[in-house]
Design an enzyme around this catalytic site. Structure first.
Site, PDB file in Angstrom:
ATOM      1  N   GLU A  34      -8.264 -30.805  21.772  1.00 55.31           N
ATOM      2  CA  GLU A  34      -7.695 -30.435  22.928  1.00 55.31           C
ATOM      3  C   GLU A  34      -8.343 -30.804  24.128  1.00 55.31           C
ATOM      4  O   GLU A  34      -9.565 -30.939  24.222  1.00 55.31           O
ATOM      5  CB  GLU A  34      -7.233 -28.686  22.841  1.00 55.31           C
ATOM      6  CG  GLU A  34      -8.757 -28.182  22.311  1.00 55.31           C
ATOM      7  CD  GLU A  34      -8.241 -26.721  22.038  1.00 55.31           C
ATOM      8  OE1 GLU A  34      -7.923 -26.479  20.939  1.00 55.31           O
ATOM      9  OE2 GLU A  34      -8.799 -25.538  22.857  1.00 55.31           O
ATOM     10  N   CYS A  93     -10.756 -30.789  31.385  1.00 63.50           N
ATOM     11  CA  CYS A  93     -11.664 -30.339  30.563  1.00 63.50           C
ATOM     12  C   CYS A  93     -11.486 -31.221  29.260  1.00 63.50           C
ATOM     13  O   CYS A  93     -10.328 -30.885  28.390  1.00 63.50           O
ATOM     14  CB  CYS A  93     -11.841 -29.092  30.228  1.00 63.50           C
ATOM     15  SG  CYS A  93     -12.887 -28.268  29.058  1.00 63.50           S
ATOM     16  N   CYS A 143     -17.647 -29.434  15.967  1.00 67.74           N
ATOM     17  CA  CYS A 143     -18.985 -29.568  16.806  1.00 67.74           C
ATOM     18  C   CYS A 143     -20.075 -28.872  15.413  1.00 67.74           C
ATOM     19  O   CYS A 143     -19.929 -27.839  14.908  1.00 67.74           O
ATOM     20  CB  CYS A 143     -19.318 -28.646  17.812  1.00 67.74           C
ATOM     21  SG  CYS A 143     -20.789 -28.611  18.738  1.00 67.74           S
ATOM     22  N   CYS A 173     -22.741 -22.977  17.329  1.00 65.58           N
ATOM     23  CA  CYS A 173     -23.051 -21.662  18.062  1.00 65.58           C
ATOM     24  C   CYS A 173     -22.102 -20.768  17.771  1.00 65.58           C
ATOM     25  O   CYS A 173     -20.855 -20.869  17.882  1.00 65.58           O
ATOM     26  CB  CYS A 173     -22.723 -22.032  19.725  1.00 65.58           C
ATOM     27  SG  CYS A 173     -23.857 -23.428  20.406  1.00 65.58           S
ATOM     28  N   CYS A 228     -18.780 -19.575  19.863  1.00 66.81           N
ATOM     29  CA  CYS A 228     -17.870 -20.775  20.106  1.00 66.81           C
ATOM     30  C   CYS A 228     -16.972 -20.879  19.089  1.00 66.81           C
ATOM     31  O   CYS A 228     -17.260 -20.981  17.825  1.00 66.81           O
ATOM     32  CB  CYS A 228     -18.777 -21.855  20.377  1.00 66.81           C
ATOM     33  SG  CYS A 228     -17.542 -23.413  20.681  1.00 66.81           S
ATOM     34  N   GLY A 268     -16.805 -30.055  20.981  1.00 61.49           N
ATOM     35  CA  GLY A 268     -17.877 -31.117  20.843  1.00 61.49           C
ATOM     36  C   GLY A 268     -18.862 -30.945  21.634  1.00 61.49           C
ATOM     37  O   GLY A 268     -19.112 -30.500  22.825  1.00 61.49           O
ATOM     38  N   GLU A 269     -20.172 -31.484  21.169  1.00 62.07           N
ATOM     39  CA  GLU A 269     -21.268 -31.761  21.939  1.00 62.07           C
ATOM     40  C   GLU A 269     -21.338 -33.175  22.537  1.00 62.07           C
ATOM     41  O   GLU A 269     -21.703 -33.997  21.553  1.00 62.07           O
ATOM     42  CB  GLU A 269     -22.316 -31.351  21.062  1.00 62.07           C
ATOM     43  CG  GLU A 269     -23.967 -31.645  21.656  1.00 62.07           C
ATOM     44  CD  GLU A 269     -24.065 -31.219  23.209  1.00 62.07           C
ATOM     45  OE1 GLU A 269     -23.720 -30.037  23.378  1.00 62.07           O
ATOM     46  OE2 GLU A 269     -24.512 -32.184  24.116  1.00 62.07           O
ATOM     47  N   SER A 303     -21.392 -31.751  29.931  1.00 64.48           N
ATOM     48  CA  SER A 303     -22.042 -30.383  29.488  1.00 64.48           C
ATOM     49  C   SER A 303     -22.715 -30.502  28.161  1.00 64.48           C
ATOM     50  O   SER A 303     -22.290 -30.785  27.247  1.00 64.48           O
ATOM     51  CB  SER A 303     -21.061 -29.485  29.315  1.00 64.48           C
ATOM     52  OG  SER A 303     -21.465 -28.302  29.096  1.00 64.48           O
ATOM     53  N   SER A 340     -25.786 -25.823  28.815  1.00 62.50           N
ATOM     54  CA  SER A 340     -25.413 -24.552  28.348  1.00 62.50           C
ATOM     55  C   SER A 340     -26.514 -23.553  27.710  1.00 62.50           C
ATOM     56  O   SER A 340     -26.977 -24.078  26.789  1.00 62.50           O
ATOM     57  CB  SER A 340     -24.319 -24.821  27.175  1.00 62.50           C
ATOM     58  OG  SER A 340     -23.311 -25.286  27.970  1.00 62.50           O
ATOM     59  N   LEU A 341     -26.935 -22.760  28.718  1.00 56.92           N
ATOM     60  CA  LEU A 341     -28.367 -22.187  28.432  1.00 56.92           C
ATOM     61  C   LEU A 341     -27.951 -20.707  27.351  1.00 56.92           C
ATOM     62  O   LEU A 341     -28.632 -20.752  26.562  1.00 56.92           O
ATOM     63  CB  LEU A 341     -28.879 -21.739  29.665  1.00 56.92           C
ATOM     64  CG  LEU A 341     -30.643 -21.587  29.564  1.00 56.92           C
ATOM     65  CD1 LEU A 341     -30.984 -23.062  28.966  1.00 56.92           C
ATOM     66  CD2 LEU A 341     -31.018 -21.462  30.935  1.00 56.92           C
ATOM     67  N   HIS A 342     -27.171 -19.880  28.030  1.00 53.99           N
ATOM     68  CA  HIS A 342     -26.820 -18.675  27.389  1.00 53.99           C
ATOM     69  C   HIS A 342     -27.917 -17.621  27.068  1.00 53.99           C
ATOM     70  O   HIS A 342     -27.756 -16.533  26.541  1.00 53.99           O
ATOM     71  CB  HIS A 342     -26.007 -18.699  26.175  1.00 53.99           C
ATOM     72  CG  HIS A 342     -24.874 -19.889  26.362  1.00 53.99           C
ATOM     73  ND1 HIS A 342     -24.049 -19.913  27.680  1.00 53.99           N
ATOM     74  CD2 HIS A 342     -24.556 -21.179  25.378  1.00 53.99           C
ATOM     75  CE1 HIS A 342     -23.316 -21.065  27.284  1.00 53.99           C
ATOM     76  NE2 HIS A 342     -23.608 -21.726  26.295  1.00 53.99           N
ATOM     77  N   CYS A 365     -12.833 -23.228  24.502  1.00 55.86           N
ATOM     78  CA  CYS A 365     -13.184 -24.500  23.774  1.00 55.86           C
ATOM     79  C   CYS A 365     -12.404 -24.316  22.228  1.00 55.86           C
ATOM     80  O   CYS A 365     -12.881 -23.426  21.570  1.00 55.86           O
ATOM     81  CB  CYS A 365     -14.556 -24.459  23.826  1.00 55.86           C
ATOM     82  SG  CYS A 365     -15.335 -25.399  22.729  1.00 55.86           S
TER      83      CYS A 365
HETATM   84  N1  SAH Z   1     -20.909 -28.463  23.700  1.00 52.56           N
HETATM   85  C1  SAH Z   1     -21.035 -28.791  25.048  1.00 52.56           C
HETATM   86  C2  SAH Z   1     -19.772 -28.823  25.705  1.00 52.56           C
HETATM   87  C3  SAH Z   1     -18.651 -28.047  25.209  1.00 52.56           C
HETATM   88  S1  SAH Z   1     -18.746 -26.077  25.247  1.00 52.56           S
HETATM   89  C4  SAH Z   1     -21.858 -27.506  25.659  1.00 52.56           C
HETATM   90  O1  SAH Z   1     -21.996 -26.440  24.659  1.00 52.56           O
HETATM   91  O2  SAH Z   1     -22.213 -27.273  26.633  1.00 52.56           O
HETATM   92  C5  SAH Z   1     -18.405 -25.926  26.947  1.00 52.56           C
HETATM   93  C6  SAH Z   1     -18.748 -24.581  27.530  1.00 52.56           C
HETATM   94  O3  SAH Z   1     -17.821 -23.537  26.911  1.00 52.56           O
HETATM   95  C7  SAH Z   1     -20.061 -23.926  26.923  1.00 52.56           C
HETATM   96  O4  SAH Z   1     -20.917 -23.666  28.202  1.00 52.56           O
HETATM   97  C8  SAH Z   1     -20.030 -23.042  26.113  1.00 52.56           C
HETATM   98  O5  SAH Z   1     -21.065 -22.262  26.042  1.00 52.56           O
HETATM   99  C9  SAH Z   1     -18.749 -22.286  26.691  1.00 52.56           C
HETATM  100  N2  SAH Z   1     -18.029 -21.601  25.663  1.00 52.56           N
HETATM  101  C10 SAH Z   1     -17.893 -21.888  24.225  1.00 52.56           C
HETATM  102  N3  SAH Z   1     -17.219 -20.728  23.512  1.00 52.56           N
HETATM  103  C11 SAH Z   1     -16.874 -19.975  24.389  1.00 52.56           C
HETATM  104  C12 SAH Z   1     -16.202 -18.625  24.601  1.00 52.56           C
HETATM  105  N4  SAH Z   1     -15.394 -18.159  23.498  1.00 52.56           N
HETATM  106  N5  SAH Z   1     -15.921 -17.899  25.930  1.00 52.56           N
HETATM  107  C13 SAH Z   1     -16.431 -18.571  26.788  1.00 52.56           C
HETATM  108  N6  SAH Z   1     -17.150 -19.648  26.977  1.00 52.56           N
HETATM  109  C14 SAH Z   1     -17.535 -20.307  25.795  1.00 52.56           C
HETATM  110 FE1  SF4 Z   2     -20.820 -27.258  20.047  1.00 48.91          FE
HETATM  111 FE2  SF4 Z   2     -20.818 -26.478  22.640  1.00 48.91          FE
HETATM  112 FE3  SF4 Z   2     -19.526 -24.905  21.015  1.00 48.91          FE
HETATM  113 FE4  SF4 Z   2     -22.137 -24.951  21.320  1.00 48.91          FE
HETATM  114  S1  SF4 Z   2     -20.995 -24.178  22.663  1.00 48.91           S
HETATM  115  S2  SF4 Z   2     -20.889 -24.915  19.181  1.00 48.91           S
HETATM  116  S3  SF4 Z   2     -22.600 -26.900  21.400  1.00 48.91           S
HETATM  117  S4  SF4 Z   2     -19.026 -27.078  21.539  1.00 48.91           S
END
Ligand code: SAH
Ligand code: SF4
Length: 366
Positions: free
Chosen positions: A93, A115, A122, A126, A129, A184-185, A214, A237-239, A356
């Site tokens: 998507e 996007c 992936c 995480c 996600c 995906g990453e 990203s 993406s730090l979190h 995502c």
């Molecule tokens: N893998 C890469 C890019 C795809 S994820 C990365 O992690 O940066 C893109 C962004 O969406 C990341 O910052 C991720 O943390 C965020 N994301 C993933 N799941 C989410 C959710 N359920 N709510 C809000 N942001 C989310």
């Molecule tokens: Fe992959 Fe990014 Fe989702 Fe983490 S947040 S599982 S790196 S797509």
């Protein structure tokens, strides 16, 4: 099942070889590249400066589009989610987001950001996600990455009259930004993402700084990226502000220590006046306390960056809850007091599960 190759998976020299084998003059390559990238069209039949016979041969040998647009969902805020399918029935998507410019208190849509996905699934896992909690399937090809953008460009221009029309307000906006923040990453699909980014910049005409990769912090690949001749924008993406919290929400074996990630960014050749974007998903009672905000300030001290605080977009059976807005605002205030730029990223398209991996999940799991 045998599927014709996608034409955008060919490199320029592969195109040159193919034309030479067909006995075509070499200037045809440039004509074809024009239709593939600079002025993309819906079908080979629209490539009007190529002889009709050649268009038919191309059509017989290649697929112009590697993906089919199989579902479109629009949210009230103008966000449009696009679900693509591959000939093998896989789904991925993209999300098309109208970006607003605030003018005299009014917010007007100004341009579009798309996007895009870089993988199906992936492998980084995480836990907040939806893509991460589903199984990793495969990397997307260069054509599959590009076609999410190029098909959308043709569609915005009305090039696919048979496809459901986009809201008028979107059709009139320029598509100027690409972010690799879909499924995906990106740095786990390094070569295809870089090749697609380079083509988007040098052939399609996107500005390098309006293409954002990203990453979750794949240290060796960030170091590799820092040696590339072309520089794109980078989001991290730090979190979490310490490894203990980070490894609670992101499996330890699949992620790098924060000090190594920050060091890789510290030595990254960031162009003058540019900043990294740090993404921080706000998870209630997990990473949203004020002492964590202070730790974040300390961690990011060596970097030129801005922080995007992202309201968590929950999904069915998710173990997390979104932080309440007042807590996100307090977190933001503390970052700002300490001199960090911090923004609360509007959660766009929440009612169509625009996070995502969420539309794909809905289609595949009902
Ligand atoms: N893998 C890469 C890019 C795809 S994820 C990365 O992690 O940066 C893109 C962004 O969406 C990341 O910052 C991720 O943390 C965020 N994301 C993933 N799941 C989410 C959710 N359920 N709510 C809000 N942001 C989310
Ligand atoms: Fe992959 Fe990014 Fe989702 Fe983490 S947040 S599982 S790196 S797509």
């Amino acid at each position: 099942m045998s599927v014709k190759p996608a034409i955008r998976d060919l490199s320029v020299s592969e195109c040159e070889n193919w034309f030479a084998e067909m006995g075509e003059p070499s200037y045809r390559v440039n004509q074809l590249l024009g239709w593939l990238y600079r002025n993309p069209v819906a079908g080979f039949e629209n490539m009007t400066n190529l002889p009709k016979g050649l268009r038919e041969v191309l059509h017989g040998a290649f697929r112009l589009w590697s993906l089919n647009l199989s579902q479109i969902e629009s949210a009230d805020d103008g966000t449009v989610k696009l679900l693509w399918s591959t000939p093998l029935g896989e789904h991925l998507e993209s999300v098309l987001i109208p970006m607003l410019r605030r003018d005299e208190g009014r917010a007007e849509p100004h341009h579009l950001t798309i996007c895009v996905s870089t993988q199906i699934g992936c492998a980084r896992g995480c836990t907040f996600c939806l893509t991460g909690v589903q199984e990793f399937s495969r990397n997307l090809s260069v054509a599959e990455i590009l076609d999410q953008v190029l098909f959308t460009m043709v569609w915005l221009k009305g090039g696919f009259p048979e496809t459901e029309a986009l809201p008028l307000v979107l059709r009139e906006l320029p598509l100027s930004n690409v972010v690799f923040m879909g499924m995906g990453e990106p740095l786990d699909n390094y070569h295809s993402v870089l090749r697609a980014s380079s083509l988007l910049a040098n052939q399609v005409g996107f500005s390098h700084r309006k293409i954002t990769i990203s990453t979750v912090g794949v240290v060796p690949k960030i170091l590799k990226l820092s040696k590339e001749p072309e520089v794109f924008s980078l989001a991290l993406s730090l979190h979490a502000a310490n490894d203990e919290v980070r490894w609670r929400i992101m499996p330890r074996k699949r992620h790098y220590p924060l000090k190594d990630i920050v060091e890789a960014l510290r030595v990254f050749p960031l162009p003058p006046r540019k900043r990294f974007t740090v993404e921080y998903v706000m998870l209630k009672d997990v990473n949203d306390s004020l002492s964590q905000a202070k730790d974040l300030v300390r961690l990011l001290n060596p970097l030129r960056c801005k922080v995007n605080l992202i309201p968590y977009n929950p999904f069915p059976d998710s173990p997390y809850a979104p932080s309440p807005m007042h807590r996100i605002e307090e977190f933001q205030s503390l970052l700002r007091q300490k001199g960090l730029s911090a923004f609360i990223r509007a959660s766009r398209g929440r009612e169509i599960l625009a996070g995502c991996g969420q539309l794909r999940w809905k289609v595949e799991h009902g």
